[in-house]
Design a protein around this motif. Structure first.
Motif, mmCIF file in Angstrom:
data_model
loop_
_atom_site.group_PDB
_atom_site.id
_atom_site.type_symbol
_atom_site.label_atom_id
_atom_site.label_comp_id
_atom_site.label_asym_id
_atom_site.label_seq_id
_atom_site.Cartn_x
_atom_site.Cartn_y
_atom_site.Cartn_z
ATOM 1 N N PRO A 10 0.826 -1.218 0.000
ATOM 2 C CA PRO A 10 0.000 0.000 0.000
ATOM 3 C C PRO A 10 0.857 1.264 0.000
ATOM 4 C CG PRO A 10 -0.757 -1.554 1.671
ATOM 5 C CD PRO A 10 0.536 -2.094 1.124
ATOM 6 N N ALA A 11 0.412 2.251 -0.731
ATOM 7 C CA ALA A 11 1.155 3.507 -0.876
ATOM 8 C C ALA A 11 1.330 4.223 0.457
ATOM 9 C CB ALA A 11 0.459 4.412 -1.887
ATOM 10 N N VAL A 12 0.448 3.960 1.402
ATOM 11 C CA VAL A 12 0.535 4.653 2.688
ATOM 12 C C VAL A 12 1.792 4.274 3.453
ATOM 13 C CG1 VAL A 12 -1.938 5.039 2.935
ATOM 14 C CG2 VAL A 12 -0.930 2.932 3.805
ATOM 15 N N LEU A 13 2.483 3.225 3.056
ATOM 16 C CA LEU A 13 3.705 2.818 3.733
ATOM 17 C C LEU A 13 4.891 3.703 3.368
ATOM 18 C CD1 LEU A 13 3.511 -1.066 3.458
ATOM 19 C CD2 LEU A 13 2.949 0.380 5.408
ATOM 20 N N VAL A 14 4.762 4.496 2.327
ATOM 21 C CA VAL A 14 5.851 5.362 1.878
ATOM 22 C C VAL A 14 5.614 6.751 2.450
ATOM 23 C CG1 VAL A 14 7.091 6.284 -0.104
ATOM 24 C CG2 VAL A 14 6.051 4.013 -0.244
ATOM 25 N N GLN A 15 6.507 7.175 3.342
ATOM 26 C CA GLN A 15 6.342 8.452 4.026
ATOM 27 C C GLN A 15 6.635 9.618 3.097
ATOM 28 O OE1 GLN A 15 8.429 8.622 7.698
ATOM 29 N NE2 GLN A 15 7.657 10.628 8.234
ATOM 30 N N SER A 16 5.849 10.659 3.234
ATOM 31 C CA SER A 16 6.027 11.863 2.441
ATOM 32 C C SER A 16 7.374 12.510 2.738
ATOM 33 C CB SER A 16 4.911 12.859 2.754
ATOM 34 O OG SER A 16 5.179 14.111 2.170
ATOM 35 N N PRO A 17 8.003 13.092 1.715
ATOM 36 C CA PRO A 17 9.266 13.789 1.935
ATOM 37 C C PRO A 17 9.084 15.186 2.519
ATOM 38 C CG PRO A 17 8.687 13.866 -0.375
ATOM 39 C CD PRO A 17 7.659 12.989 0.298
ATOM 40 N N ILE A 32 11.700 24.577 -1.306
ATOM 41 C CA ILE A 32 13.041 24.571 -0.719
ATOM 42 C C ILE A 32 13.160 23.551 0.417
ATOM 43 C CG2 ILE A 32 13.537 26.951 -1.368
ATOM 44 C CD1 ILE A 32 13.121 27.670 1.622
ATOM 45 N N GLY A 33 12.044 23.113 0.961
ATOM 46 C CA GLY A 33 12.070 22.136 2.044
ATOM 47 C C GLY A 33 12.268 20.710 1.567
ATOM 48 N N CYS A 34 11.465 20.288 0.610
ATOM 49 C CA CYS A 34 11.491 18.886 0.170
ATOM 50 C C CYS A 34 12.047 18.707 -1.235
ATOM 51 C CB CYS A 34 10.107 18.272 0.260
ATOM 52 S SG CYS A 34 8.887 19.005 -0.870
ATOM 53 N N LEU A 35 12.273 19.791 -1.938
ATOM 54 C CA LEU A 35 12.806 19.798 -3.308
ATOM 55 C C LEU A 35 11.853 19.237 -4.360
ATOM 56 C CD1 LEU A 35 16.558 18.867 -2.741
ATOM 57 C CD2 LEU A 35 15.498 21.115 -2.838
ATOM 58 N N ARG A 36 10.589 19.091 -4.003
ATOM 59 C CA ARG A 36 9.616 18.629 -4.999
ATOM 60 C C ARG A 36 9.061 19.802 -5.788
ATOM 61 N NH1 ARG A 36 5.167 15.363 -1.776
ATOM 62 N NH2 ARG A 36 5.616 17.013 -0.289
ATOM 63 N N THR A 37 8.665 19.524 -7.025
ATOM 64 C CA THR A 37 7.975 20.515 -7.840
ATOM 65 C C THR A 37 6.525 20.579 -7.371
ATOM 66 O OG1 THR A 37 7.253 18.924 -9.499
ATOM 67 C CG2 THR A 37 9.426 19.955 -9.836
ATOM 68 N N LEU A 38 5.823 21.625 -7.775
ATOM 69 C CA LEU A 38 4.400 21.713 -7.434
ATOM 70 C C LEU A 38 3.627 20.516 -7.976
ATOM 71 C CD1 LEU A 38 3.511 25.489 -7.876
ATOM 72 C CD2 LEU A 38 3.456 24.151 -5.778
ATOM 73 N N GLU A 40 4.733 17.500 -8.439
ATOM 74 C CA GLU A 40 5.034 16.329 -7.615
ATOM 75 C C GLU A 40 4.328 16.400 -6.262
ATOM 76 O OE1 GLU A 40 9.469 15.452 -9.459
ATOM 77 O OE2 GLU A 40 9.271 16.825 -7.756
ATOM 78 N N ILE A 41 4.248 17.595 -5.698
ATOM 79 C CA ILE A 41 3.544 17.768 -4.424
ATOM 80 C C ILE A 41 2.070 17.440 -4.598
ATOM 81 C CG2 ILE A 41 2.806 19.474 -2.703
ATOM 82 C CD1 ILE A 41 5.571 20.878 -3.236
ATOM 83 N N ARG A 42 1.474 17.985 -5.639
ATOM 84 C CA ARG A 42 0.046 17.728 -5.900
ATOM 85 C C ARG A 42 -0.219 16.266 -6.221
ATOM 86 N NH1 ARG A 42 0.190 22.553 -9.622
ATOM 87 N NH2 ARG A 42 -0.275 24.297 -8.266
ATOM 88 N N GLY A 43 0.703 15.639 -6.926
ATOM 89 C CA GLY A 43 0.490 14.270 -7.372
ATOM 90 C C GLY A 43 0.793 13.202 -6.349
ATOM 91 N N TRP A 44 1.453 13.555 -5.241
ATOM 92 C CA TRP A 44 1.893 12.570 -4.256
ATOM 93 C C TRP A 44 0.764 11.644 -3.811
ATOM 94 C CZ3 TRP A 44 6.418 10.794 -2.566
ATOM 95 C CH2 TRP A 44 6.439 10.038 -1.396
ATOM 96 N N LYS A 45 -0.388 12.201 -3.489
ATOM 97 C CA LYS A 45 -1.485 11.379 -2.965
ATOM 98 C C LYS A 45 -2.073 10.436 -4.016
ATOM 99 C CE LYS A 45 -4.900 15.035 -3.576
ATOM 100 N NZ LYS A 45 -5.793 15.961 -2.914
ATOM 101 N N ARG A 53 8.441 5.781 -4.239
ATOM 102 C CA ARG A 53 9.839 5.418 -3.987
ATOM 103 C C ARG A 53 10.749 5.937 -5.093
ATOM 104 N NH1 ARG A 53 7.415 1.045 -1.565
ATOM 105 N NH2 ARG A 53 7.487 -0.264 -3.401
ATOM 106 N N ALA A 54 10.272 5.931 -6.330
ATOM 107 C CA ALA A 54 11.067 6.470 -7.444
ATOM 108 C C ALA A 54 11.281 7.972 -7.256
ATOM 109 C CB ALA A 54 10.384 6.185 -8.775
ATOM 110 N N LEU A 55 10.249 8.675 -6.835
ATOM 111 C CA LEU A 55 10.387 10.112 -6.589
ATOM 112 C C LEU A 55 11.356 10.367 -5.437
ATOM 113 C CD1 LEU A 55 9.747 13.069 -7.042
ATOM 114 C CD2 LEU A 55 7.662 12.759 -5.690
#
Length: 68
Positions: A10-17, A32-38, A40-45, A53-55
């Motif tokens: 399950p995806a919930v096992l991968v902690q957000s950066p 500047i905190g996690c180095l993700r693009t907008l 990537e942030i929006r798409g995480w869920k 894990r690839a991200l």
């Protein structure tokens, strides 16, 4: 990077950066905190565990490049 967790876990096992330092660079390229693009942030869920894990691996490369 091998975590020992199958991609079908399950995806919930991968902690957000996210490190709760939510501020974009001046050019709005990434956080500047996690180095993700907008995107990537929006798409995480919506990502599955393998995509997350690839991200996370990509973010490690970004951190290394930023440190140079």
């Amino acid at each position: 990077m091998t975590t020992g967790i199958p991609d079908t876990a399950p995806a919930v096992l991968v902690q957000s950066p996210c490190v709760s330092v939510c501020k974009l660079t001046a050019d709005r390229a990434y956080c500047i905190g996690c180095l993700r693009t907008l995107e990537e942030i929006r798409g995480w869920k919506h990502m599955d565990a393998g995509q997350k894990r690839a991200l996370l691996a990509d973010l490690e490369n970004r951190r290394a490049a930023a440190a140079e």
